[in-house]
Design a protein around this motif. Structure first.
Motif, PDB file in Angstrom:
ATOM      1  N   ALA A   5     -26.683 -13.744  45.495  1.00 37.60           N
ATOM      2  CA  ALA A   5     -27.778 -15.084  45.427  1.00 37.60           C
ATOM      3  C   ALA A   5     -28.888 -14.262  44.822  1.00 37.60           C
ATOM      4  CB  ALA A   5     -27.604 -16.055  46.479  1.00 37.60           C
ATOM      5  N   GLN A   6     -29.392 -13.361  45.713  1.00 36.50           N
ATOM      6  CA  GLN A   6     -30.867 -12.521  45.499  1.00 36.50           C
ATOM      7  C   GLN A   6     -30.738 -12.309  44.204  1.00 36.50           C
ATOM      8  OE1 GLN A   6     -31.214  -9.885  48.656  1.00 36.50           O
ATOM      9  NE2 GLN A   6     -31.439 -11.361  50.293  1.00 36.50           N
ATOM     10  N   LEU A   7     -29.767 -11.260  43.539  1.00 39.92           N
ATOM     11  CA  LEU A   7     -29.680 -10.794  42.381  1.00 39.92           C
ATOM     12  C   LEU A   7     -29.874 -11.987  41.174  1.00 39.92           C
ATOM     13  CD1 LEU A   7     -26.994  -8.216  42.810  1.00 39.92           C
ATOM     14  CD2 LEU A   7     -29.360  -7.713  42.488  1.00 39.92           C
ATOM     15  N   LEU A   8     -29.283 -13.368  41.497  1.00 45.21           N
ATOM     16  CA  LEU A   8     -29.080 -14.030  40.278  1.00 45.21           C
ATOM     17  C   LEU A   8     -30.888 -14.567  40.478  1.00 45.21           C
ATOM     18  CD1 LEU A   8     -27.655 -15.952  38.715  1.00 45.21           C
ATOM     19  CD2 LEU A   8     -27.047 -17.255  40.550  1.00 45.21           C
ATOM     20  N   LYS A   9     -31.459 -14.931  41.707  1.00 42.22           N
ATOM     21  CA  LYS A   9     -33.023 -15.230  41.775  1.00 42.22           C
ATOM     22  C   LYS A   9     -33.579 -14.265  41.221  1.00 42.22           C
ATOM     23  CE  LYS A   9     -32.866 -18.139  45.696  1.00 42.22           C
ATOM     24  NZ  LYS A   9     -33.228 -18.407  47.042  1.00 42.22           N
ATOM     25  N   ALA A  10     -33.628 -12.967  41.061  1.00 42.50           N
ATOM     26  CA  ALA A  10     -34.410 -12.164  40.622  1.00 42.50           C
ATOM     27  C   ALA A  10     -34.138 -11.857  39.179  1.00 42.50           C
ATOM     28  CB  ALA A  10     -34.232 -10.823  41.230  1.00 42.50           C
ATOM     29  N   GLY A  11     -33.171 -12.401  38.670  1.00 43.54           N
ATOM     30  CA  GLY A  11     -32.880 -12.379  37.071  1.00 43.54           C
ATOM     31  C   GLY A  11     -32.045 -11.123  36.811  1.00 43.54           C
ATOM     32  N   LEU A  12     -31.574 -10.418  37.691  1.00 49.41           N
ATOM     33  CA  LEU A  12     -31.137  -9.239  37.264  1.00 49.41           C
ATOM     34  C   LEU A  12     -29.572  -9.372  36.797  1.00 49.41           C
ATOM     35  CD1 LEU A  12     -32.166  -6.972  40.127  1.00 49.41           C
ATOM     36  CD2 LEU A  12     -33.148  -6.873  37.737  1.00 49.41           C
ATOM     37  N   VAL A  13     -28.975 -10.287  37.046  1.00 49.87           N
ATOM     38  CA  VAL A  13     -27.547 -10.794  36.853  1.00 49.87           C
ATOM     39  C   VAL A  13     -27.379 -12.216  36.282  1.00 49.87           C
ATOM     40  CG1 VAL A  13     -26.580  -9.128  38.234  1.00 49.87           C
ATOM     41  CG2 VAL A  13     -26.813 -11.343  38.976  1.00 49.87           C
ATOM     42  N   LYS A  14     -26.620 -12.287  35.448  1.00 46.36           N
ATOM     43  CA  LYS A  14     -26.272 -13.945  34.909  1.00 46.36           C
ATOM     44  C   LYS A  14     -25.435 -14.610  35.785  1.00 46.36           C
ATOM     45  CE  LYS A  14     -27.124 -12.403  30.331  1.00 46.36           C
ATOM     46  NZ  LYS A  14     -26.843 -12.387  28.854  1.00 46.36           N
ATOM     47  N   LYS A  15     -25.599 -15.910  35.532  1.00 40.90           N
ATOM     48  CA  LYS A  15     -24.431 -16.860  36.531  1.00 40.90           C
ATOM     49  C   LYS A  15     -23.055 -16.450  35.993  1.00 40.90           C
ATOM     50  CE  LYS A  15     -24.009 -21.376  38.063  1.00 40.90           C
ATOM     51  NZ  LYS A  15     -24.565 -22.698  38.070  1.00 40.90           N
ATOM     52  N   SER A  16     -22.751 -16.096  34.874  1.00 42.74           N
ATOM     53  CA  SER A  16     -21.366 -15.705  34.467  1.00 42.74           C
ATOM     54  C   SER A  16     -20.899 -14.317  35.183  1.00 42.74           C
ATOM     55  CB  SER A  16     -21.344 -15.686  32.778  1.00 42.74           C
ATOM     56  OG  SER A  16     -22.266 -14.493  32.489  1.00 42.74           O
ATOM     57  N   GLN A  17     -21.901 -13.631  35.159  1.00 47.68           N
ATOM     58  CA  GLN A  17     -21.264 -12.259  35.744  1.00 47.68           C
ATOM     59  C   GLN A  17     -21.141 -12.448  37.339  1.00 47.68           C
ATOM     60  OE1 GLN A  17     -24.854 -10.008  34.756  1.00 47.68           O
ATOM     61  NE2 GLN A  17     -23.696  -8.742  33.228  1.00 47.68           N
ATOM     62  N   VAL A  18     -21.708 -13.407  38.029  1.00 45.69           N
ATOM     63  CA  VAL A  18     -21.607 -13.699  39.316  1.00 45.69           C
ATOM     64  C   VAL A  18     -20.191 -14.519  39.702  1.00 45.69           C
ATOM     65  CG1 VAL A  18     -22.409 -15.033  41.294  1.00 45.69           C
ATOM     66  CG2 VAL A  18     -23.898 -13.879  39.992  1.00 45.69           C
ATOM     67  N   ALA A  19     -19.840 -15.146  38.724  1.00 44.76           N
ATOM     68  CA  ALA A  19     -18.507 -15.820  38.496  1.00 44.76           C
ATOM     69  C   ALA A  19     -17.527 -15.013  38.272  1.00 44.76           C
ATOM     70  CB  ALA A  19     -18.595 -17.136  37.665  1.00 44.76           C
ATOM     71  N   ASP A  20     -17.727 -14.026  37.469  1.00 42.82           N
ATOM     72  CA  ASP A  20     -16.475 -13.154  37.302  1.00 42.82           C
ATOM     73  C   ASP A  20     -16.337 -12.125  38.478  1.00 42.82           C
ATOM     74  OD1 ASP A  20     -16.152 -14.037  34.490  1.00 42.82           O
ATOM     75  OD2 ASP A  20     -17.507 -12.370  33.640  1.00 42.82           O
ATOM     76  N   ALA A  21     -17.276 -11.869  39.116  1.00 46.62           N
ATOM     77  CA  ALA A  21     -17.383 -10.947  40.015  1.00 46.62           C
ATOM     78  C   ALA A  21     -16.402 -11.657  41.350  1.00 46.62           C
ATOM     79  CB  ALA A  21     -18.534 -10.276  40.703  1.00 46.62           C
ATOM     80  N   ALA A  22     -16.922 -13.038  41.680  1.00 50.56           N
ATOM     81  CA  ALA A  22     -16.326 -13.711  42.446  1.00 50.56           C
ATOM     82  C   ALA A  22     -14.885 -13.968  42.391  1.00 50.56           C
ATOM     83  CB  ALA A  22     -16.808 -15.441  42.754  1.00 50.56           C
ATOM     84  N   ARG A  23     -14.562 -14.186  41.081  1.00 48.17           N
ATOM     85  CA  ARG A  23     -13.129 -14.294  40.631  1.00 48.17           C
ATOM     86  C   ARG A  23     -12.343 -13.047  41.050  1.00 48.17           C
ATOM     87  NH1 ARG A  23     -13.591 -15.268  35.296  1.00 48.17           N
ATOM     88  NH2 ARG A  23     -15.127 -16.876  35.756  1.00 48.17           N
ATOM     89  N   GLU A  24     -12.853 -11.896  40.727  1.00 47.99           N
ATOM     90  CA  GLU A  24     -12.232 -10.568  41.105  1.00 47.99           C
ATOM     91  C   GLU A  24     -12.039 -10.462  42.439  1.00 47.99           C
ATOM     92  OE1 GLU A  24     -10.983  -8.220  39.071  1.00 47.99           O
ATOM     93  OE2 GLU A  24     -11.449  -9.502  37.348  1.00 47.99           O
TER      94      GLU A  24
END
Length: 183
Positions: A9-28
């Protein structure tokens, strides 16, 4: 979609990662959490595999032994066939005695055959209980296949030199050997 962890969540707010990258990581992470790992072979399966490998090795060893025995039998059969095909007919009434199998045996030969036996041009080979005369060339073929079949070979004695032949010759020169000596 599952709730991202606080770091995501912090990386997403800071704009360092995209929402799709967070979803991929969660799926993995989810896949790794619920996935079945490779099944570990149990003791029984290992023992079965070990027994199978040992049996295969024994079978290979037995097959090699049978193959070697068959080869020996084939070579003996070839040697017997050579003796049958190349034997010299025995003519004459002179007895020729030789040692075979711990016993003294006798063949009837003529004088020419006796001389050829003495020089090694003829040899005596055994087929079962019978003894046959063979020429040197055929005897060499028999020796290649089964040396035990050749009972008497004066030609091979020449190949091994005696250690003290000159001393022995000098000593025995003083004795006269009769010309008509036949053993």
């Amino acid at each position: 979609m599952a709730k991202p962890n606080p770091l995501q969540a912090q990386l997403l707010k800071a704009g360092l990662v995209k929402k799709s990258q967070v979803a991929d990581a969660a799926r993995e992470q989810n896949k790794a959490l619920h996935a079945k790992g490779p099944a570990k072979p149990d003791e029984i399966a290992q023992q079965v595999e070990r027994a199978r490998a040992e049996k295969a090795e024994r079978d290979r060893a037995l097959a090699a032994e049978r193959k070697a025995q068959a080869r020996v039998a084939e070579l003996r059969a070839q040697a017997r066939q050579i003796i049958q095909d190349k034997k010299v007919p025995r003519t004459g009434e002179s007895e020729y005695r030789f040692n075979a199998g711990g016993a003294i045996r006798t063949l009837l030969v003529d004088d020419a055959q006796r001389k050829l036996l003495a020089t090694g041009a003829l040899v005596i080979a055994a087929i079962g209980e019978r003894y046959e005369l063979l020429p040197r060339a055929a005897a060499d073929k028999v020796i290649e296949r089964d040396p035990a079949m050749v009972v008497l070979d004066h030609g091979k004695a020449d190949a091994t030199p005696a250690a003290s032949t000159s001393e022995d010759d000098a000593y025995y020169a003083q004795f006269e050997v009769p010309d008509d000596l036949v053993w």
